[in-house]
Write a protein that holds these residues in place. Sequence first.
Motif, PDB file in Angstrom:
ATOM      1  N   GLU A  87      -0.656  23.555 -32.559  1.00 27.63           N
ATOM      2  CA  GLU A  87       0.203  23.079 -33.655  1.00 27.63           C
ATOM      3  C   GLU A  87      -0.361  23.521 -35.000  1.00 27.63           C
ATOM      4  O   GLU A  87       0.371  23.948 -35.892  1.00 27.63           O
ATOM      5  CB  GLU A  87       0.340  21.549 -33.624  1.00 27.63           C
ATOM      6  N   ARG A 187       7.558  20.659 -35.899  1.00 28.60           N
ATOM      7  CA  ARG A 187       8.293  19.545 -35.284  1.00 28.60           C
ATOM      8  C   ARG A 187       9.341  20.072 -34.302  1.00 28.60           C
ATOM      9  O   ARG A 187       9.490  19.560 -33.206  1.00 28.60           O
ATOM     10  CB  ARG A 187       8.965  18.667 -36.347  1.00 28.60           C
ATOM     11  N   LEU A 188      10.103  21.099 -34.725  1.00 30.80           N
ATOM     12  CA  LEU A 188      11.134  21.669 -33.859  1.00 30.80           C
ATOM     13  C   LEU A 188      10.509  22.204 -32.575  1.00 30.80           C
ATOM     14  O   LEU A 188      10.961  21.894 -31.474  1.00 30.80           O
ATOM     15  CB  LEU A 188      11.870  22.774 -34.627  1.00 30.80           C
ATOM     16  N   ALA A 189       9.444  22.989 -32.707  1.00 26.21           N
ATOM     17  CA  ALA A 189       8.856  23.652 -31.534  1.00 26.21           C
ATOM     18  C   ALA A 189       8.156  22.661 -30.603  1.00 26.21           C
ATOM     19  O   ALA A 189       8.245  22.795 -29.387  1.00 26.21           O
ATOM     20  CB  ALA A 189       7.871  24.730 -31.985  1.00 26.21           C
ATOM     21  N   PHE A 190       7.467  21.674 -31.149  1.00 21.42           N
ATOM     22  CA  PHE A 190       6.634  20.832 -30.286  1.00 21.42           C
ATOM     23  C   PHE A 190       7.281  19.493 -29.937  1.00 21.42           C
ATOM     24  O   PHE A 190       7.102  18.990 -28.832  1.00 21.42           O
ATOM     25  CB  PHE A 190       5.237  20.674 -30.888  1.00 21.42           C
ATOM     26  N   ASP A 191       8.061  18.926 -30.856  1.00 17.57           N
ATOM     27  CA  ASP A 191       8.689  17.635 -30.544  1.00 17.57           C
ATOM     28  C   ASP A 191      10.185  17.769 -30.265  1.00 17.57           C
ATOM     29  O   ASP A 191      10.792  16.868 -29.696  1.00 17.57           O
ATOM     30  CB  ASP A 191       8.472  16.643 -31.691  1.00 17.57           C
ATOM     31  N   GLY A 192      10.792  18.884 -30.692  1.00 15.45           N
ATOM     32  CA  GLY A 192      12.211  19.089 -30.451  1.00 15.45           C
ATOM     33  C   GLY A 192      13.065  18.346 -31.467  1.00 15.45           C
ATOM     34  O   GLY A 192      12.573  17.522 -32.232  1.00 15.45           O
TER      35      GLY A 192
END
Lengths: 199, 199
Positions: A87, A187-192
């Motif tokens: 991250e 946030r988009l890549a890791f939490d969606g």
Amino acid sequence: MTTAKRDTYTPETLLTVAVQIFNERGYDGTSMEHLSKAAGISKSSIYHHVSGKEELLRRAVSRALDSLFAVLDEAGAQRGRAIERIEYVTRRTVEVLMAELPYVTLLLRVRGNTKTERWALDRRREFDQRVSDLLKAAAADGDLRTDVDIRLVTRLLFGMVNSLVEWYRPHPGGSPEGGQLAETVVRLAFDGLRTEEAS
Amino acid sequence: MTTAKRDTYTPETLLTVAVQIFNERGYDGTSMEHLSKAAGISKSSIYHHVSGKEELLRRAVSRALDSLFAVLDEAGAQRGRAIERIEYVTRRTVEVLMAELPYVTLLLRVRGNTKTERWALDRRREFDQRVSDLLKAAAADGDLRTDVDIRLVTRLLFGMVNSLVEWYRPHPGGSPEGGQLAETVVRLAFDGLRTEEAS
């Protein structure tokens, strides 16, 4: 026509002009004549600073590559769980793209027709591999979903991050959106995008 | 040199050749001479089928745009909660990119120098806007995280999806990875890479 200026360039400031022209015309489509006109100095003045356009390309992509590789040596990329490190690297890669926009843009457009271009492509692949290794380590820790292919995810992650060079333009006098942009990518890549309740 | 073939082209098959050359040389860098050589037929034979290279461009980007807009009219994009519809549209957009790769590649490289190119850019913006509206609707339903800017998310989502044209190459005889690729994009974008426990 530009009137020939007295040569007050340094290799550094000449690089700024060269990168702009490379990005506008493509490296292949840029001649020493184009560089001379854009800089407003003679070709022989340019040769006083550098051996030719390939040296300018090497300096320019080195600047982008050095900044990217430096991220991997930062404490946040070296310590802690792999998921935290990946991250961190993602966030800092976005920040490097924004800070070194023309240099990274040039790096991402390199095609591989010359020795310097092939070297740059090799270094890019090495960087991608280091990121991919971090993703694999996070998966081994059980912190990454297992229903996706890591090679594919690496490509999609870089696809998203690298798309910045196509649409991100810094605000004059510093971008207040900078931090938000890097955070949104992470946030988009890791939490969606979905809220917990919706998933 | 190609020996001039008897013209067995239809506007459709001529389009296949033209799109390939446009993608290799860029639309601006392609002349009727290049098209004539690549097709192995005379320029006048090409003019028998189409009015010129701009008509070929219009037909090619229309094919990509029609396929993309058709997704928005499919049942999965029309019915259900906005979050389900946007996931559906994302998955199907990836599938259209894979199925119509050369046509979408050309669409994404359009610059805006001619009337047809500006029309294509307008239509692309319209498609992006429709997707952005769906994301806004999902946010209004409380199904999308609120700490991200929708305009930024739309760009990142398309950045990731559109990056496919740079690295995705179909396997000869159909790609077994196709379904997996579309699903990975959706999982990454909407659920993120982290496992629940890690977040």
